[in-house]
Design an enzyme around this catalytic site. Structure first.
Site, PDB file in Angstrom:
ATOM      1  N   GLY A 170       0.829  -1.201   0.000  1.00  0.00           N
ATOM      2  CA  GLY A 170       0.000   0.000   0.000  1.00  0.00           C
ATOM      3  C   GLY A 170       0.856   1.241   0.000  1.00  0.00           C
ATOM      4  O   GLY A 170       2.002   1.221  -0.466  1.00  0.00           O
ATOM      5  N   SER A 171       0.311   2.300   0.553  1.00  0.00           N
ATOM      6  CA  SER A 171       0.987   3.596   0.494  1.00  0.00           C
ATOM      7  C   SER A 171       2.175   3.640   1.468  1.00  0.00           C
ATOM      8  O   SER A 171       2.226   2.893   2.450  1.00  0.00           O
ATOM      9  CB  SER A 171      -0.013   4.687   0.873  1.00  0.00           C
ATOM     10  OG  SER A 171      -0.536   4.414   2.163  1.00  0.00           O
TER      11      SER A 171
ATOM     12  N   GLY B 253       2.966   2.188   5.298  1.00  0.00           N
ATOM     13  CA  GLY B 253       4.219   1.501   5.645  1.00  0.00           C
ATOM     14  C   GLY B 253       4.934   2.150   6.816  1.00  0.00           C
ATOM     15  O   GLY B 253       5.546   1.467   7.642  1.00  0.00           O
TER      16      GLY B 253
ATOM     17  N   GLU C  51       5.639  -3.369   0.649  1.00  0.00           N
ATOM     18  CA  GLU C  51       5.608  -3.054  -0.793  1.00  0.00           C
ATOM     19  C   GLU C  51       4.833  -1.760  -0.934  1.00  0.00           C
ATOM     20  O   GLU C  51       3.607  -1.743  -0.965  1.00  0.00           O
ATOM     21  CB  GLU C  51       4.922  -4.186  -1.571  1.00  0.00           C
ATOM     22  CG  GLU C  51       5.660  -5.514  -1.516  1.00  0.00           C
ATOM     23  CD  GLU C  51       6.974  -5.511  -2.270  1.00  0.00           C
ATOM     24  OE1 GLU C  51       7.262  -4.536  -2.993  1.00  0.00           O
ATOM     25  OE2 GLU C  51       7.732  -6.480  -2.130  1.00  0.00           O
TER      26      GLU C  51
ATOM     27  N   CYS D 159       1.419   0.566  -8.829  1.00  0.00           N
ATOM     28  CA  CYS D 159       2.586   1.014  -8.066  1.00  0.00           C
ATOM     29  C   CYS D 159       3.759   1.245  -9.009  1.00  0.00           C
ATOM     30  O   CYS D 159       4.624   2.066  -8.749  1.00  0.00           O
ATOM     31  CB  CYS D 159       2.945  -0.009  -7.002  1.00  0.00           C
ATOM     32  SG  CYS D 159       3.069  -1.669  -7.652  1.00  0.00           S
TER      33      CYS D 159
HETATM   34  P1  NAD Z   1      -3.415   2.250   1.449  1.00  0.00           P
HETATM   35  O1  NAD Z   1      -2.087   2.411   2.104  1.00  0.00           O
HETATM   36  O2  NAD Z   1      -4.436   3.306   1.673  1.00  0.00           O
HETATM   37  O3  NAD Z   1      -4.086   0.859   1.917  1.00  0.00           O
HETATM   38  C1  NAD Z   1      -3.458  -0.383   1.696  1.00  0.00           C
HETATM   39  C2  NAD Z   1      -3.897  -1.397   2.736  1.00  0.00           C
HETATM   40  O4  NAD Z   1      -3.357  -1.043   4.007  1.00  0.00           O
HETATM   41  C3  NAD Z   1      -5.411  -1.483   2.944  1.00  0.00           C
HETATM   42  O5  NAD Z   1      -5.766  -2.834   3.109  1.00  0.00           O
HETATM   43  C4  NAD Z   1      -5.645  -0.693   4.227  1.00  0.00           C
HETATM   44  O6  NAD Z   1      -6.782  -1.111   4.949  1.00  0.00           O
HETATM   45  C5  NAD Z   1      -4.373  -0.990   4.995  1.00  0.00           C
HETATM   46  N1  NAD Z   1      -3.964   0.050   5.945  1.00  0.00           N
HETATM   47  C6  NAD Z   1      -4.053   1.394   5.804  1.00  0.00           C
HETATM   48  N2  NAD Z   1      -3.507   2.007   6.860  1.00  0.00           N
HETATM   49  C7  NAD Z   1      -3.051   1.037   7.690  1.00  0.00           C
HETATM   50  C8  NAD Z   1      -2.386   1.039   8.962  1.00  0.00           C
HETATM   51  N3  NAD Z   1      -2.079   2.171   9.579  1.00  0.00           N
HETATM   52  N4  NAD Z   1      -2.057  -0.155   9.511  1.00  0.00           N
HETATM   53  C9  NAD Z   1      -2.351  -1.316   8.898  1.00  0.00           C
HETATM   54  N5  NAD Z   1      -2.988  -1.368   7.694  1.00  0.00           N
HETATM   55  C10 NAD Z   1      -3.329  -0.213   7.105  1.00  0.00           C
HETATM   56  O7  NAD Z   1      -3.108   2.061  -0.115  1.00  0.00           O
HETATM   57  P2  NAD Z   1      -4.111   1.997  -1.373  1.00  0.00           P
HETATM   58  O8  NAD Z   1      -4.652   3.361  -1.636  1.00  0.00           O
HETATM   59  O9  NAD Z   1      -5.057   0.869  -1.220  1.00  0.00           O
HETATM   60  O10 NAD Z   1      -3.111   1.588  -2.553  1.00  0.00           O
HETATM   61  C11 NAD Z   1      -2.330   2.489  -3.293  1.00  0.00           C
HETATM   62  C12 NAD Z   1      -0.901   2.529  -2.792  1.00  0.00           C
HETATM   63  O11 NAD Z   1      -0.349   1.221  -2.752  1.00  0.00           O
HETATM   64  C13 NAD Z   1       0.008   3.312  -3.721  1.00  0.00           C
HETATM   65  O12 NAD Z   1       0.893   4.078  -2.955  1.00  0.00           O
HETATM   66  C14 NAD Z   1       0.758   2.220  -4.487  1.00  0.00           C
HETATM   67  O13 NAD Z   1       1.998   2.621  -5.001  1.00  0.00           O
HETATM   68  C15 NAD Z   1       0.904   1.184  -3.421  1.00  0.00           C
HETATM   69  N6  NAD Z   1       1.121  -0.143  -3.989  1.00  0.00           N
HETATM   70  C16 NAD Z   1       2.376  -0.682  -3.902  1.00  0.00           C
HETATM   71  C17 NAD Z   1       2.637  -1.914  -4.484  1.00  0.00           C
HETATM   72  C18 NAD Z   1       4.022  -2.505  -4.437  1.00  0.00           C
HETATM   73  O14 NAD Z   1       4.148  -3.696  -4.674  1.00  0.00           O
HETATM   74  N7  NAD Z   1       5.067  -1.752  -4.140  1.00  0.00           N
HETATM   75  C19 NAD Z   1       1.608  -2.628  -5.120  1.00  0.00           C
HETATM   76  C20 NAD Z   1       0.339  -2.060  -5.168  1.00  0.00           C
HETATM   77  C21 NAD Z   1       0.112  -0.817  -4.598  1.00  0.00           C
END
Ligand code: NAD
Length: 502
Positions: A234-235, A239, A256, A290
């Site tokens: 995720g974002s 992370g 990731e 991503c």
């Molecule tokens: P997001 O960070 O908003 O959410 C991702 C996941 O994390 C969700 O399941 C959410 O419920 C969970 N989450 C959010 N905050 C959390 C916390 N504090 N503790 C634990 N879990 C938490 O991301 P998004 O908007 O769903 O996805 C887009 C982002 O993901 C972009 O930044 C993209 O680059 C990244 N991404 C990275 C990869 C990679 O492999 N590097 C792949 C896909 C997406």
């Protein structure tokens, strides 16, 4: 609920009870319509799942790895059979065009096949000992329950990448899909449940479980000492929260996170090929990968020629309903994504940027509750602060360079380090880009774009992208614990380092 959706979800194994009358509203980015109201997992249920996963581990770790491989083989079969339905759900729920929705499920099939092969290759090394009559060897053992937290934009594939490896390595999984993409997550998970049912009672209860809900439930998994590995996609914001928490309890993590991927186009590039690669990687998935291309670093001598080909290609892009034939650009996930894109373009303008094309809302009359946008290209005088941020949409910045070292310096001068590429047929440029003095990303490609990785390679990035790897190569090692065993088959007890004791 729309009957096509209901019947597709039923074919995927999802019962109406699971997706009607719940508290989590799922909307389609295609037209903003409500798709389902999914029942959320309670915190008490999450606790029970963690306990169930711990118990499952004690049994699953004793099942021989090649037998565990049979489970992922069956999962691959189930995914293959359900490919059209799951791909369709991905399109409806996150707006991917048909080919990309199907491609995502194919990644699941591919990783299952990869993991099946791996199930006979989880081997360590044999190492020579400095002591006579001794041998050293390494073994890889199952690690324990693995939490898999995923992002909205790869709601099926990323779970499969992690779960196929974890299961083969002897680890139970607890999956927490993005709250914006639960139907795709559920559909992928149900295929695994069918595989487990076919596999029979060698699979313990609690081997694979799914948590439906938002970040607070994910945080329970992150904080639990019963879960030795948390894989979170995720974002970078997410992370930053997850990383220190897992580290604080000495757990392992696979992070990731966001990317800010670039392409360097040199005077030695095949510009027609570069244009095709730019198009796929900058506007594919409406710039919501991503690995999407976000920065084009082009030599001054070829900038006009490249843009002269790229701008007409952008003008001909078909934006629309992702399931319609010929559509290349579907909707953004929600209004927030649209607003973020608008803010980035406005900021880029204040930092000297010139919008060459796009950025405006599209199809607003046809879809007043959805957020389509014309992919944007913004030429920047320098790599300003906004360019150094990941904006998750179809926004491509163009930066110009004169000297190849300068191109690499610009390339690396961002906080993220996921994917990168160079278009050049000059051996020196290409090898420099791939060398220690070149791209600082986890993935560096030549004459192909930064997105669309194959599952065979290790996937992931450096710096704020998280520093970890998943999917292919030796990424499986993170899902196991390594032991180093020293075996003495002599009749003496010599100490290492020549130490005599007593
Ligand atoms: P997001 O960070 O908003 O959410 C991702 C996941 O994390 C969700 O399941 C959410 O419920 C969970 N989450 C959010 N905050 C959390 C916390 N504090 N503790 C634990 N879990 C938490 O991301 P998004 O908007 O769903 O996805 C887009 C982002 O993901 C972009 O930044 C993209 O680059 C990244 N991404 C990275 C990869 C990679 O492999 N590097 C792949 C896909 C997406």
């Amino acid at each position: 609920m729309n009957s096509e959706l209901l019947s597709t979800l039923q074919r995927c194994g999802i019962s109406p009870d699971e997706i009607q009358g719940g508290t989590l509203a799922v909307r389609s980015p295609i037209d903003g319509a409500g798709l389902a109201r999914v029942r959320e997992t309670t915190p008490g249920e999450v606790d029970a799942m963690i306990a169930g996963s711990k118990a499952a581990f004690l049994q699953w770790r004793m099942v021989p790895a090649p037998v565990r491989g049979e489970l992922v083989r069956l999962w691959g079969e189930e995914l293959r059979q359900a490919k059209r339905d799951i791909g369709w759900v991905v399109s409806v729920e996150v707006g991917k065009i048909t080919a990309e929705g199907l491609g995502e499920v194919q990644e699941g099939v591919d990783i299952c096949e990869f993991a099946l092969g791996l199930s006979r290759q989880l081997h360590g090394r044999t190492i020579v000992s400095e002591r006579p009559g001794h041998r050293i060897m390494e073994q890889y053992h199952p690690l324990g329950p693995v939490a898999v937290i995923t992002a909205f934009n790869f709601p099926s594939a990323v779970f499969a990448w992690n779960a196929a490896l974890a299961l083969v390595c002897g680890d139970p999984v607890i999956f927490k899909p993005s709250e914006k993409a639960v139907l795709s997550g559920l559909a992928t998970f149900k295929a695994l449940e069918r595989a487990i049912a076919r596999f029979g009672d060698r699979a313990p209860p609690g081997l694979a479980q799914i948590v439906i809900g938002g970040a607070p439930l994910a945080e329970m998994l992150v904080d639990s000492p019963a879960i030795p590995l948390v894989s979170a996609t995720g974002s970078t914001r997410m992370g930053r929260s997850v990383g220190p928490k897992v580290a604080g309890r000495f757990g392992k993590r696979i992070l990731e996170l966001g990317g800010n991927n670039a392409m360097v186009v040199t005077p030695a590039a095949d510009l027609d090929m570069a244009v095709r690669a730019i198009l796929f990687s900058a506007v594919g998935t409406a710039g919501q990968r991503c690995t999407s291309l976000r920065r084009l670093i082009v030599h001054r001598a070829v900038k006009d020629a490249l843009l002269g080909k790229l701008l007409p290609a952008y003008a001909s892009l078909r934006i629309g309903h992702p399931l319609a034939t010929g559509t290349l650009v579907g909707p953004l996930i929600d209004q927030r994504a649209f607003d973020t894109l608008q803010d980035a373009i406005a900021t880029a303008k204040t930092q000297g940027g010139k919008v060459l094309t796009g950025g405006e809302r599209a199809l607003a009359e046809e879809y007043p509750a959805a957020w389509y946008v014309r992919p944007a290209i913004v030429e920047m005088p320098a790599q300003t602060s906004i360019v150094r941020e990941e904006t998750f949409g179809p926004l491509l910045y163009v930066l110009t360079y004169d000297d190849f070292d300068e191109a690499i310096a610009i390339h690396n001068d961002v906080p993220q380090g996921l994917s990168s590429c160079i278009f050049s047929n000059d051996l020196r440029e290409v090898e420099t880009f791939l060398s220690a003095a070149g791209s600082d990303c986890g993935m560096a490609n030549v004459n192909i774009g930064p997105s669309g990785a194959e599952i065979g390679g290790a996937f992931g990035g450096e710096k704020e992208t998280g520093g970890d790897r998943e999917s292919g190569s030796d990424a499986w090692k993170q899902y196991m614990r390594r032991t180093t065993n020293t075996i003495n088959f002599s009749k003496e007890l010599p100490l290492a380092q020549g130490i005599t004791f007593g």
